[in-house]
Design a protein around this motif. Structure first.
Motif, PDB file in Angstrom:
ATOM      1  N   PHE A   1      39.176  -2.192  93.030  1.00  0.00           N
ATOM      2  CA  PHE A   1      39.540  -0.898  93.609  1.00  0.00           C
ATOM      3  C   PHE A   1      38.438  -0.487  94.579  1.00  0.00           C
ATOM      4  O   PHE A   1      37.250  -0.571  94.224  1.00  0.00           O
ATOM      5  CB  PHE A   1      39.668   0.176  92.526  1.00  0.00           C
ATOM      6  CG  PHE A   1      40.874   0.004  91.650  1.00  0.00           C
ATOM      7  CD1 PHE A   1      42.142   0.343  92.110  1.00  0.00           C
ATOM      8  CD2 PHE A   1      40.744  -0.484  90.353  1.00  0.00           C
ATOM      9  CE1 PHE A   1      43.261   0.191  91.292  1.00  0.00           C
ATOM     10  CE2 PHE A   1      41.860  -0.637  89.537  1.00  0.00           C
ATOM     11  CZ  PHE A   1      43.113  -0.297  90.010  1.00  0.00           C
TER      12      PHE A   1
ATOM     13  N   VAL B   1      35.114  -1.483  92.743  1.00  0.00           N
ATOM     14  CA  VAL B   1      35.097  -1.669  91.287  1.00  0.00           C
ATOM     15  C   VAL B   1      35.915  -2.914  90.965  1.00  0.00           C
ATOM     16  O   VAL B   1      37.071  -3.020  91.381  1.00  0.00           O
ATOM     17  CB  VAL B   1      35.758  -0.463  90.569  1.00  0.00           C
ATOM     18  CG1 VAL B   1      35.855  -0.712  89.066  1.00  0.00           C
ATOM     19  CG2 VAL B   1      35.001   0.814  90.853  1.00  0.00           C
TER      20      VAL B   1
ATOM     21  N   ALA C   1      37.935  -4.167  88.562  1.00  0.00           N
ATOM     22  CA  ALA C   1      38.638  -3.762  87.333  1.00  0.00           C
ATOM     23  C   ALA C   1      39.043  -4.982  86.518  1.00  0.00           C
ATOM     24  O   ALA C   1      39.060  -4.942  85.293  1.00  0.00           O
ATOM     25  CB  ALA C   1      39.857  -2.925  87.685  1.00  0.00           C
TER      26      ALA C   1
ATOM     27  N   PRO D   1      37.084  -2.012  75.046  1.00  0.00           N
ATOM     28  CA  PRO D   1      36.539  -0.678  75.269  1.00  0.00           C
ATOM     29  C   PRO D   1      37.145  -0.002  76.499  1.00  0.00           C
ATOM     30  O   PRO D   1      37.706  -0.682  77.369  1.00  0.00           O
ATOM     31  CB  PRO D   1      35.041  -0.924  75.460  1.00  0.00           C
ATOM     32  CG  PRO D   1      34.892  -2.371  75.741  1.00  0.00           C
ATOM     33  CD  PRO D   1      36.084  -3.071  75.186  1.00  0.00           C
ATOM     34  N   SER D   2      36.999   1.304  76.554  1.00  0.00           N
ATOM     35  CA  SER D   2      37.525   2.089  77.666  1.00  0.00           C
ATOM     36  C   SER D   2      36.997   1.541  78.988  1.00  0.00           C
ATOM     37  O   SER D   2      35.812   1.231  79.107  1.00  0.00           O
ATOM     38  CB  SER D   2      37.077   3.540  77.465  1.00  0.00           C
ATOM     39  OG  SER D   2      37.643   4.332  78.453  1.00  0.00           O
ATOM     40  N   GLY D   3      37.892   1.371  79.946  1.00  0.00           N
ATOM     41  CA  GLY D   3      37.483   0.949  81.292  1.00  0.00           C
ATOM     42  C   GLY D   3      37.441  -0.556  81.485  1.00  0.00           C
ATOM     43  O   GLY D   3      36.988  -1.031  82.524  1.00  0.00           O
TER      44      GLY D   3
ATOM     45  N   GLY E   1      39.982  -2.542  81.819  1.00  0.00           N
ATOM     46  CA  GLY E   1      41.072  -3.034  82.671  1.00  0.00           C
ATOM     47  C   GLY E   1      42.400  -3.250  81.969  1.00  0.00           C
ATOM     48  O   GLY E   1      43.305  -3.859  82.536  1.00  0.00           O
ATOM     49  N   LYS E   2      42.555  -2.706  80.758  1.00  0.00           N
ATOM     50  CA  LYS E   2      43.802  -2.924  80.004  1.00  0.00           C
ATOM     51  C   LYS E   2      45.006  -2.315  80.742  1.00  0.00           C
ATOM     52  O   LYS E   2      46.023  -2.974  80.934  1.00  0.00           O
ATOM     53  CB  LYS E   2      43.684  -2.313  78.598  1.00  0.00           C
ATOM     54  CG  LYS E   2      42.501  -2.847  77.805  1.00  0.00           C
ATOM     55  CD  LYS E   2      42.412  -2.218  76.418  1.00  0.00           C
ATOM     56  CE  LYS E   2      42.166  -0.726  76.395  1.00  0.00           C
ATOM     57  NZ  LYS E   2      40.860  -0.316  76.966  1.00  0.00           N
ATOM     58  N   THR E   3      44.862  -1.052  81.145  1.00  0.00           N
ATOM     59  CA  THR E   3      45.974  -0.382  81.842  1.00  0.00           C
ATOM     60  C   THR E   3      46.228  -1.051  83.191  1.00  0.00           C
ATOM     61  O   THR E   3      47.379  -1.249  83.589  1.00  0.00           O
ATOM     62  CB  THR E   3      45.655   1.119  82.020  1.00  0.00           C
ATOM     63  OG1 THR E   3      45.572   1.715  80.721  1.00  0.00           O
ATOM     64  CG2 THR E   3      46.733   1.833  82.823  1.00  0.00           C
TER      65      THR E   3
ATOM     66  N   GLN F   1      50.356   5.228  78.914  1.00  0.00           N
ATOM     67  CA  GLN F   1      49.299   5.836  78.094  1.00  0.00           C
ATOM     68  C   GLN F   1      49.557   7.343  77.917  1.00  0.00           C
ATOM     69  O   GLN F   1      49.297   7.902  76.871  1.00  0.00           O
ATOM     70  CB  GLN F   1      47.952   5.582  78.773  1.00  0.00           C
ATOM     71  CG  GLN F   1      46.772   5.648  77.857  1.00  0.00           C
ATOM     72  CD  GLN F   1      45.521   5.036  78.481  1.00  0.00           C
ATOM     73  OE1 GLN F   1      45.566   4.404  79.536  1.00  0.00           O
ATOM     74  NE2 GLN F   1      44.393   5.219  77.844  1.00  0.00           N
TER      75      GLN F   1
ATOM     76  N   GLU G   1      48.688   1.924  74.547  1.00  0.00           N
ATOM     77  CA  GLU G   1      48.246   2.847  73.496  1.00  0.00           C
ATOM     78  C   GLU G   1      49.360   3.822  73.086  1.00  0.00           C
ATOM     79  O   GLU G   1      49.153   5.027  73.084  1.00  0.00           O
ATOM     80  CB  GLU G   1      47.020   3.633  73.969  1.00  0.00           C
ATOM     81  CG  GLU G   1      45.839   2.732  74.291  1.00  0.00           C
ATOM     82  CD  GLU G   1      44.588   3.549  74.603  1.00  0.00           C
ATOM     83  OE1 GLU G   1      44.357   4.546  73.909  1.00  0.00           O
ATOM     84  OE2 GLU G   1      43.873   3.167  75.532  1.00  0.00           O
TER      85      GLU G   1
HETATM   86  N1  LIG Z   1      43.269   3.842  91.015  1.00  0.00           N
HETATM   87  C1  LIG Z   1      41.996   3.518  90.762  1.00  0.00           C
HETATM   88  N2  LIG Z   1      41.012   3.708  91.661  1.00  0.00           N
HETATM   89  C2  LIG Z   1      39.726   3.351  91.415  1.00  0.00           C
HETATM   90  N3  LIG Z   1      39.314   2.795  90.259  1.00  0.00           N
HETATM   91  C3  LIG Z   1      40.251   2.581  89.306  1.00  0.00           C
HETATM   92  C4  LIG Z   1      41.621   2.939  89.494  1.00  0.00           C
HETATM   93  N4  LIG Z   1      42.315   2.595  88.370  1.00  0.00           N
HETATM   94  C5  LIG Z   1      41.414   2.067  87.523  1.00  0.00           C
HETATM   95  N5  LIG Z   1      40.174   2.048  88.083  1.00  0.00           N
HETATM   96  C6  LIG Z   1      38.935   1.526  87.470  1.00  0.00           C
HETATM   97  O1  LIG Z   1      39.239   0.265  86.935  1.00  0.00           O
HETATM   98  C7  LIG Z   1      38.595   0.091  85.677  1.00  0.00           C
HETATM   99  C8  LIG Z   1      39.641  -0.238  84.624  1.00  0.00           C
HETATM  100  O2  LIG Z   1      40.477   0.895  84.391  1.00  0.00           O
HETATM  101  P1  LIG Z   1      41.675   0.866  83.344  1.00  0.00           P
HETATM  102  O3  LIG Z   1      42.379   2.171  83.440  1.00  0.00           O
HETATM  103  O4  LIG Z   1      42.477  -0.356  83.563  1.00  0.00           O
HETATM  104  O5  LIG Z   1      40.873   0.761  81.977  1.00  0.00           O
HETATM  105  P2  LIG Z   1      41.412   0.777  80.456  1.00  0.00           P
HETATM  106  O6  LIG Z   1      40.898  -0.467  79.810  1.00  0.00           O
HETATM  107  O7  LIG Z   1      42.874   1.011  80.434  1.00  0.00           O
HETATM  108  O8  LIG Z   1      40.633   2.030  79.848  1.00  0.00           O
HETATM  109  P3  LIG Z   1      41.100   3.102  78.689  1.00  0.00           P
HETATM  110  O9  LIG Z   1      40.917   2.395  77.382  1.00  0.00           O
HETATM  111  O10 LIG Z   1      40.136   4.218  78.875  1.00  0.00           O
HETATM  112  O11 LIG Z   1      42.502   3.487  78.989  1.00  0.00           O
HETATM  113  C9  LIG Z   1      37.801   1.367  85.418  1.00  0.00           C
HETATM  114  O12 LIG Z   1      36.471   1.157  85.819  1.00  0.00           O
HETATM  115  C10 LIG Z   1      38.478   2.386  86.313  1.00  0.00           C
HETATM  116  O13 LIG Z   1      37.551   3.351  86.745  1.00  0.00           O
END
Ligand SMILES: Nc1ncnc2c1ncn2[C@@H]1O[C@H](COP(=O)(O)OP(=O)(O)OP(=O)(O)O)[C@@H](O)[C@H]1O
Ligand SMILES: [Mg+2]
Length: 257
Positions: A14, A22, A24, A43-45, A47-49, A85, A163
């Protein structure tokens, strides 16, 4: 025939203003067999979503590709059901009308059969008495249950869940875990299920993908084939269940060390 999902070298970055992009997702390789239930934990962040949105055709990958069966994913596929989510219900439609939406759009069943399925799923998710309410009149957990019911109404071949049960109390979560497995046994589906709850992942899955952050990646895959086949409430007391939870936690610790 339930199709597999093949993820080949999928990456996603991103752009961030004034900073380096970033990462991801670093290249992710994963095949989820047709009819398999795979959970993703991490963990949060990590890249799962992001990965789920790419599989759903809602976000393009920076590199690599996802296939459902032989088809490369380029756009959302009507046979893929998604639970986001955060619940995404249409605010002007009642709970029942929200659940009927996929049947109206895709027409996988006759209207009568669609309504029958919606009614059964509203009973199952404990929302029957709230079927004529608007989403804003429900609690967060109830809205999430409505979104789950809506995703299951068209009986999707592929189910992507981000989730889905995290806003629910433990008792409701466990009951819905069991019901989800029952629905998958009734009509096989390929499922990718994101959760922060290791116990839930062990209870539900054939395999667990453990993800790690910076850059987001798939670090380990835990195979649960040795668990008893019978996934009912008794499994939560089985020694093998605790062993697999420990194995998953150890994989986590190793990745994050
Ligand atoms: N649209 C976006 N623009 C910029 N960065 C993004 C965007 N979407 C996600 N990210 C970044 O990509 C990384 C992964 O995000 P993602 O939402 O996939 O995490 P996650 O594993 O689902 O976290 P959580 O458990 O908190 O839901 C993070 O660092 C997030 O800040
Ligand atoms: Mg997420």
């Amino acid at each position: 025939m339930v199709r597999p999902i093949t993820i080949t070298a999928v990456e996603r970055s991103f752009a961030v203003e004034g900073e380096a992009p970033v990462r991801a997702l670093a290249p992710v390789h994963l095949t989820v067999a047709g009819g398999e239930f795979l959970s993703l934990v991490g963990p949060s962040g990590c890249g799962k979503t992001t990965l789920l949105r790419i599989i759903a055709g809602l976000l393009p990958a920076t590199a690599g590709e996802v296939r459902i069966g032989d088809d490369v994913v380029r756009a959302p596929d009507p046979r893929v059901g998604i639970v986001f989510q955060k619940p995404t219900l249409l605010p002007w439609r009642s709970v029942m009308e929200n659940c009927l939406l996929p049947v109206e759009i895709m027409r996988p069943f006759s209207p009568a059969e669609g309504r029958e399925r919606a009614e059964a799923l509203l009973h199952l998710t404990g929302l029957w008495d709230f079927r004529d309410r608007l989403p804003r009149e429900l609690s967060g957990g109830m809205q999430q249950r409505a979104a789950i019911a809506r995703a299951l109404v068209p009986d999707p071949e592929i189910l992507l869940m981000d989730e889905p049960f995290s806003a629910l109390d433990e008792f409701t979560r466990e009951r819905l875990n069991e019901e989800l497995l029952r629905l998958c046994a009734e009509r096989p589906k390929t499922v990718i299920f994101v959760t922060h709850n290791i116990g839930e992942a062990v209870f539900l899955s054939d395999r667990i993908g453990v993800m790690a952050p910076r850059p987001g990646r798939l670090g380990a895959v835990i195979d649960l084939a040795t668990l008893p086949r019978q996934r009912d409430a008794g499994l939560r007391k089985h020694p093998a269940y605790f062993d697999k939870m420990a194995e998953t936690r150890a994989a986590f610790d190793e990745l994050l060390a």
